[in-house]
Scaffold this motif. Structure first.
Motif, PDB file in Angstrom:
ATOM      1  N   ARG A   8       0.887  -1.053   0.125  1.00 54.91           N
ATOM      2  CA  ARG A   8      -0.089  -0.080   0.019  1.00 54.91           C
ATOM      3  C   ARG A   8       0.924   1.180  -0.138  1.00 54.91           C
ATOM      4  N   ARG A   9       0.566   2.056  -1.020  1.00 58.41           N
ATOM      5  CA  ARG A   9       1.564   3.146  -0.849  1.00 58.41           C
ATOM      6  C   ARG A   9       0.779   4.566  -0.114  1.00 58.41           C
ATOM      7  N   GLY A  10       1.624   5.483   0.102  1.00 59.92           N
ATOM      8  CA  GLY A  10       1.073   6.458   0.760  1.00 59.92           C
ATOM      9  C   GLY A  10       0.183   7.306  -0.059  1.00 59.92           C
ATOM     10  N   ARG A  11      -0.944   8.025   0.634  1.00 55.78           N
ATOM     11  CA  ARG A  11      -1.729   9.051  -0.347  1.00 55.78           C
ATOM     12  C   ARG A  11      -1.464  10.056   0.279  1.00 55.78           C
ATOM     13  N   PHE A  12      -2.612  10.877   0.649  1.00 53.91           N
ATOM     14  CA  PHE A  12      -2.451  12.292   1.116  1.00 53.91           C
ATOM     15  C   PHE A  12      -2.670  11.951   2.776  1.00 53.91           C
ATOM     16  N   SER A  13      -1.841  12.742   3.535  1.00 51.22           N
ATOM     17  CA  SER A  13      -2.273  12.633   5.007  1.00 51.22           C
ATOM     18  C   SER A  13      -3.245  13.756   5.229  1.00 51.22           C
ATOM     19  N   ALA A  14      -3.492  13.687   6.381  1.00 52.85           N
ATOM     20  CA  ALA A  14      -4.989  14.615   6.879  1.00 52.85           C
ATOM     21  C   ALA A  14      -4.460  15.866   6.822  1.00 52.85           C
ATOM     22  N   ALA A  15      -3.179  16.129   6.990  1.00 56.13           N
ATOM     23  CA  ALA A  15      -2.797  17.589   7.054  1.00 56.13           C
ATOM     24  C   ALA A  15      -2.793  18.138   5.654  1.00 56.13           C
ATOM     25  N   ALA A  16      -2.340  17.319   4.553  1.00 52.90           N
ATOM     26  CA  ALA A  16      -2.546  17.783   3.169  1.00 52.90           C
ATOM     27  C   ALA A  16      -3.874  17.953   2.954  1.00 52.90           C
ATOM     28  N   MET A  83     -12.219  -2.181  -2.402  1.00 52.78           N
ATOM     29  CA  MET A  83     -12.940  -1.232  -1.659  1.00 52.78           C
ATOM     30  C   MET A  83     -13.658  -1.682  -0.257  1.00 52.78           C
ATOM     31  N   LEU A  84     -13.869  -3.065  -0.310  1.00 49.53           N
ATOM     32  CA  LEU A  84     -14.587  -3.686   1.045  1.00 49.53           C
ATOM     33  C   LEU A  84     -13.536  -3.707   2.067  1.00 49.53           C
ATOM     34  N   GLN A  85     -12.065  -3.603   1.813  1.00 58.09           N
ATOM     35  CA  GLN A  85     -11.012  -3.641   2.799  1.00 58.09           C
ATOM     36  C   GLN A  85     -10.876  -2.095   3.346  1.00 58.09           C
ATOM     37  N   GLY A  86     -11.474  -1.142   2.643  1.00 63.21           N
ATOM     38  CA  GLY A  86     -11.486  -0.010   3.351  1.00 63.21           C
ATOM     39  C   GLY A  86     -10.266   1.046   2.777  1.00 63.21           C
ATOM     40  N   LEU A  87     -10.304   2.148   3.282  1.00 59.98           N
ATOM     41  CA  LEU A  87      -9.015   2.888   3.216  1.00 59.98           C
ATOM     42  C   LEU A  87      -8.371   3.573   4.468  1.00 59.98           C
ATOM     43  N   VAL A  88      -7.098   2.947   4.672  1.00 58.98           N
ATOM     44  CA  VAL A  88      -6.767   3.402   6.205  1.00 58.98           C
ATOM     45  C   VAL A  88      -5.395   4.007   5.791  1.00 58.98           C
ATOM     46  N   GLU A  89      -5.347   5.323   6.054  1.00 61.23           N
ATOM     47  CA  GLU A  89      -4.118   6.016   5.776  1.00 61.23           C
ATOM     48  C   GLU A  89      -3.848   7.091   7.196  1.00 61.23           C
ATOM     49  N   GLN A  90      -2.804   7.768   7.128  1.00 61.50           N
ATOM     50  CA  GLN A  90      -2.499   8.595   8.036  1.00 61.50           C
ATOM     51  C   GLN A  90      -3.440   9.703   8.119  1.00 61.50           C
ATOM     52  N   GLY A  91      -4.304   9.680   9.167  1.00 63.27           N
ATOM     53  CA  GLY A  91      -5.307  10.427   9.593  1.00 63.27           C
ATOM     54  C   GLY A  91      -6.689  10.203   8.931  1.00 63.27           C
ATOM     55  N   VAL A  92      -6.731   9.126   7.966  1.00 61.70           N
ATOM     56  CA  VAL A  92      -7.844   8.787   7.249  1.00 61.70           C
ATOM     57  C   VAL A  92      -8.331   7.286   7.438  1.00 61.70           C
ATOM     58  N   GLU A  93      -9.569   6.988   7.813  1.00 59.87           N
ATOM     59  CA  GLU A  93     -10.049   5.582   8.075  1.00 59.87           C
ATOM     60  C   GLU A  93     -11.442   5.684   7.530  1.00 59.87           C
ATOM     61  N   LEU A  94     -11.697   5.057   6.342  1.00 57.62           N
ATOM     62  CA  LEU A  94     -13.130   4.781   5.736  1.00 57.62           C
ATOM     63  C   LEU A  94     -13.452   3.638   5.453  1.00 57.62           C
TER      64      LEU A  94
END
Length: 284
Positions: A8-16, A83-94
């Motif tokens: 999993r590659r980094g996306r946009f941080s919540a700060a961004a 999509m069913l696995q969801g998106l979990v990144e720094q500051g983002v959890e959907l």
């Protein structure tokens, strides 16, 4: 290749994401990036901030944010699974709630909820797949109290208007096929990208030194060496200048590797490429 086993590659941080709200530049009608493998049309009234990781869209009068994130899935079935696995990144959890519907021949859509920078979020997520593989996730989120259908409609409009230019993948494969090598003081990493779609990654490390006796004389030497090799299949999207190589390991794990030709002092070195920040030279 650095971090080639990351799935999993980094996306946009919540700060961004929050900074994007502060100063979104004016939108062009259509935006794209060679590493995305698609272009998107910005809906009227929306502003966009783009980078290789994807695009962020905001609106002066519609609360919320739309994220457009490239993916390397090869089919709708794989898009559904991711999509069913969801998106979990720094500051983002959907996560997806309810069912996913096929909203287009090449797209799935559904509701999502979770948290962005610690705040509750509600929205809509769509997964779009290109005829040649890859595509994008379009994620529109806001706070539950501020969420409006206009936000979801804009996300649907982006998904429906997404264009996937025809790319001669065989030409890209021919340009990148070969053995690429990078070396540090103690480590050599060699990546072979075969024209038949297979790859191998070989890394060898060695360390050496010597022992001294009580009088300071040389009492002998020591050396250790280790090597490892992994294999799988690879695909590519982008241009000869830059793009993304997707590695699928024999274990089933996947990794996206950003590539760019080496340019120095205005000169392009076609036998040297930067793979995820590491400079590699063509060996053969």
């Amino acid at each position: 290749m650095k971090n080639v086993e990351s799935t999993r590659r980094g996306r946009f941080s919540a700060a961004a994401i929050l900074l994007a709200f502060v100063a979104l530049p004016l939108a062009a009608q259509t935006v794209s990036d060679p590493s995305w493998g698609f272009s998107l049309t910005v809906p009227a009234g929306w502003k966009v901030h783009q980078e290789p990781a994807g695009a962020l869209l905001g609106h002066d009068d519609i609360a919320g944010l739309i994220m457009v994130l490239p993916h390397s899935a090869g089919s709708l079935a794989q898009v559904r699974e991711e999509m069913l696995q969801g998106l979990v990144e720094q500051g983002v959890e959907l996560r997806v709630v309810g069912q996913l519907d096929q909203v287009l021949k090449n797209a799935l859509g559904g509701a999502c909820e979770g948290f962005v920078d610690g705040q509750q979020a509600k929205g809509r997520v769509l997964g779009v797949v290109s005829p040649s593989g890859g595509g994008a996730y379009v994620i529109a989120v806001s706070t539950p109290a501020a969420y409006r259908k206009e936000l979801a409609l804009a996300a649907d409009q982006i998904a429906k208007g997404m264009q996937f230019p025809k790319v001669d993948a065989s030409e890209l494969v021919r340009a990148l096929a070969g053995t690429w090598v990078t070396m540090t003081t103690n480590t050599e990493t060699k990546v072979t990208l075969a024209a038949n779609g297979q790859f191998s990654l070989y890394s060898e490390s060695s360390y050496g030194g010597s022992f001294s006796d009580s009088g300071g004389g040389n009492a002998g030497g020591w050396g250790t060496a280790g090597n490892r090799e992994v294999r799988g299949r690879w695909t590519v999207r982008g241009t000869r200048q830059k793009g993304v190589i997707t590695l699928v390991y024999e274990s089933g794990e996947r990794a996206d590797v950003q590539y760019a030709v080496h340019v120095e002092k205005g000169e392009t070195w076609w036998n040297e490429y930067v793979f995820d920040g590491e400079l590699y030279g063509r060996q053969r």
